[in-house]
Design an enzyme around this catalytic site. Structure first.
Site, PDB file in Angstrom:
ATOM      1  N   ASP A 199       7.129  63.232  65.327  1.00  0.00           N
ATOM      2  CA  ASP A 199       7.406  63.223  66.902  1.00  0.00           C
ATOM      3  C   ASP A 199       8.790  62.557  66.943  1.00  0.00           C
ATOM      4  O   ASP A 199       9.258  62.052  66.148  1.00  0.00           O
ATOM      5  CB  ASP A 199       6.656  62.268  67.605  1.00  0.00           C
ATOM      6  CG  ASP A 199       6.675  62.675  69.069  1.00  0.00           C
ATOM      7  OD1 ASP A 199       7.262  63.578  69.547  1.00  0.00           O
ATOM      8  OD2 ASP A 199       6.043  61.707  69.780  1.00  0.00           O
TER       9      ASP A 199
ATOM     10  N   ASN B 193       2.011  73.387  72.150  1.00  0.00           N
ATOM     11  CA  ASN B 193       3.631  73.514  72.079  1.00  0.00           C
ATOM     12  C   ASN B 193       3.990  74.884  72.472  1.00  0.00           C
ATOM     13  O   ASN B 193       5.201  75.250  72.945  1.00  0.00           O
ATOM     14  CB  ASN B 193       3.847  73.454  70.760  1.00  0.00           C
ATOM     15  CG  ASN B 193       4.058  71.758  70.296  1.00  0.00           C
ATOM     16  OD1 ASN B 193       3.786  71.453  69.070  1.00  0.00           O
ATOM     17  ND2 ASN B 193       4.422  70.916  71.293  1.00  0.00           N
TER      18      ASN B 193
HETATM   19  C1  FPP Z   1       7.984  66.841  68.105  1.00  0.00           C
HETATM   20  O1  FPP Z   1       8.999  66.248  68.700  1.00  0.00           O
HETATM   21  C2  FPP Z   1       8.015  67.749  67.162  1.00  0.00           C
HETATM   22  C3  FPP Z   1       7.735  69.260  67.408  1.00  0.00           C
HETATM   23  C4  FPP Z   1       7.128  69.843  68.257  1.00  0.00           C
HETATM   24  C5  FPP Z   1       8.052  70.117  66.113  1.00  0.00           C
HETATM   25  C6  FPP Z   1       8.211  69.412  64.804  1.00  0.00           C
HETATM   26  C7  FPP Z   1       8.738  70.450  63.853  1.00  0.00           C
HETATM   27  C8  FPP Z   1       9.641  70.062  62.753  1.00  0.00           C
HETATM   28  C9  FPP Z   1       9.847  68.783  62.424  1.00  0.00           C
HETATM   29  C10 FPP Z   1      10.419  71.136  62.053  1.00  0.00           C
HETATM   30  C11 FPP Z   1       9.361  71.696  60.889  1.00  0.00           C
HETATM   31  C12 FPP Z   1       9.700  72.748  60.297  1.00  0.00           C
HETATM   32  C13 FPP Z   1       8.948  73.745  59.310  1.00  0.00           C
HETATM   33  C14 FPP Z   1       9.808  74.776  58.655  1.00  0.00           C
HETATM   34  C15 FPP Z   1       7.716  73.354  59.190  1.00  0.00           C
HETATM   35  P1  FPP Z   1       9.304  66.651  70.013  1.00  0.00           P
HETATM   36  O2  FPP Z   1      10.196  67.894  70.005  1.00  0.00           O
HETATM   37  O3  FPP Z   1       8.403  66.518  71.000  1.00  0.00           O
HETATM   38  O4  FPP Z   1      10.318  65.294  70.365  1.00  0.00           O
HETATM   39  P2  FPP Z   1      10.471  64.740  71.657  1.00  0.00           P
HETATM   40  O5  FPP Z   1       9.171  63.898  72.130  1.00  0.00           O
HETATM   41  O6  FPP Z   1      11.605  63.495  71.506  1.00  0.00           O
HETATM   42  O7  FPP Z   1      10.960  65.457  72.823  1.00  0.00           O
END
Ligand code: FPP
Length: 234
Positions: A14, A62
């Site tokens: 996250d 998501n």
């Molecule tokens: C949550 O952070 C993260 C995600 C929804 C996506 C996670 C994906 C990756 C780390 C990339 C992985 C790549 C591969 C190829 C497997 P958020 O965006 O919700 O963060 P926030 O809470 O700060 O908005």
């Protein structure tokens, strides 16, 4: 027990969006930074003797994000799983996926199946990517699989218990020993609900793109300092 290595580590990755916004970047830049970080930290985690690493890369919820963010992540999955095939084979890592097919595009689905097939004989650790994944859906889908097998006379009810139930989840993996969530949120968010029943939980305010080897070692030290009873003798 000191120096005990968790067999299965789960990570709720996250904070990519916040990490990016704080630096004046786009949220999608945060996902790219998270992807780069994941490859590096994953090798470190497996080098410690962890056998299985599960990461939450995309939840069923998501899909409710902006069109730009969803399509960025989908094309990142396609590019990464195509170009990283060699990386996984070279490091002897078996890749598996957990999650539902619908509404992932065939392009994403096929690239996932392809890398699973190419790495299926690797023996140096398992990397489980949870994509289009929901923990409640996984339990429902496992229950449906069992009901179908029962109807077809392929299993008896006596064969189903809390240990054998793992076989009917998306992948037959051991329970999660250590669950890490980055970015300071203190919740589970529907991640691998069956497998985390007795997990040790570790929350850190570090956002995922900054979750490096040192940050993982802090989580491991914390895990090793705990008295892990799993409900048994203290
Ligand atoms: C949550 O952070 C993260 C995600 C929804 C996506 C996670 C994906 C990756 C780390 C990339 C992985 C790549 C591969 C190829 C497997 P958020 O965006 O919700 O963060 P926030 O809470 O700060 O908005």
């Amino acid at each position: 027990m000191k120096n005990k290595i968790p067999t299965h580590v789960g990570i709720i990755m996250d904070g990519n969006g916040r990490w990016a916004t704080r630096q004046g970047l786009k949220r999608t830049d945060g996902h790219y930074a998270g992807y780069k970080r994941l490859k590096q930290t994953a090798l470190h985690i497996l080098s410690k003797g962890v056998k299985v690493l599960s990461v939450f890369a995309f939840s069923t919820e998501n899909f409710g994000r902006s069109e730009e963010e969803v399509s960025y992540l989908m094309s990142l999955f396609v590019k990464a799983f195509k170009s990283d095939k060699k990386f996984f084979i070279k490091n002897n890592i078996k890749v598996v996926f957990s999650g539902r097919h619908e509404p992932l595009s065939d392009e994403v689905w096929n690239v996932m199946r392809e890398i699973e097939e190419s790495t299926k004989d690797c023996t140096g650790g398992v990397f489980n990517f949870c994509i289009n994944y929901g923990g409640q859906s996984e339990i429902v889908d496992a229950s449906k699989t069992i009901a179908k097998l029962y109807k077809e006379d392929k299993i008896s009810l006596d064969e189903i218990d809390t240990n054998t139930f793992y076989k009917y989840l998306y992948n037959d993996l051991p329970p999660i020993d250590l669950l890490i969530r980055t970015s300071g949120e203190i919740r589970i968010s529907n991640f691998m609900l069956y497998s985390i029943s007795y997990s040790e939980l570790y929350f850190t305010s570090t956002c995922f793109p900054d979750f490096d080897e040192i940050e993982f070692d802090k989580a491991l030290d914390d895990y090793q300092s705990r008295n892990i009873t799993k409900g048994k003798i203290k």
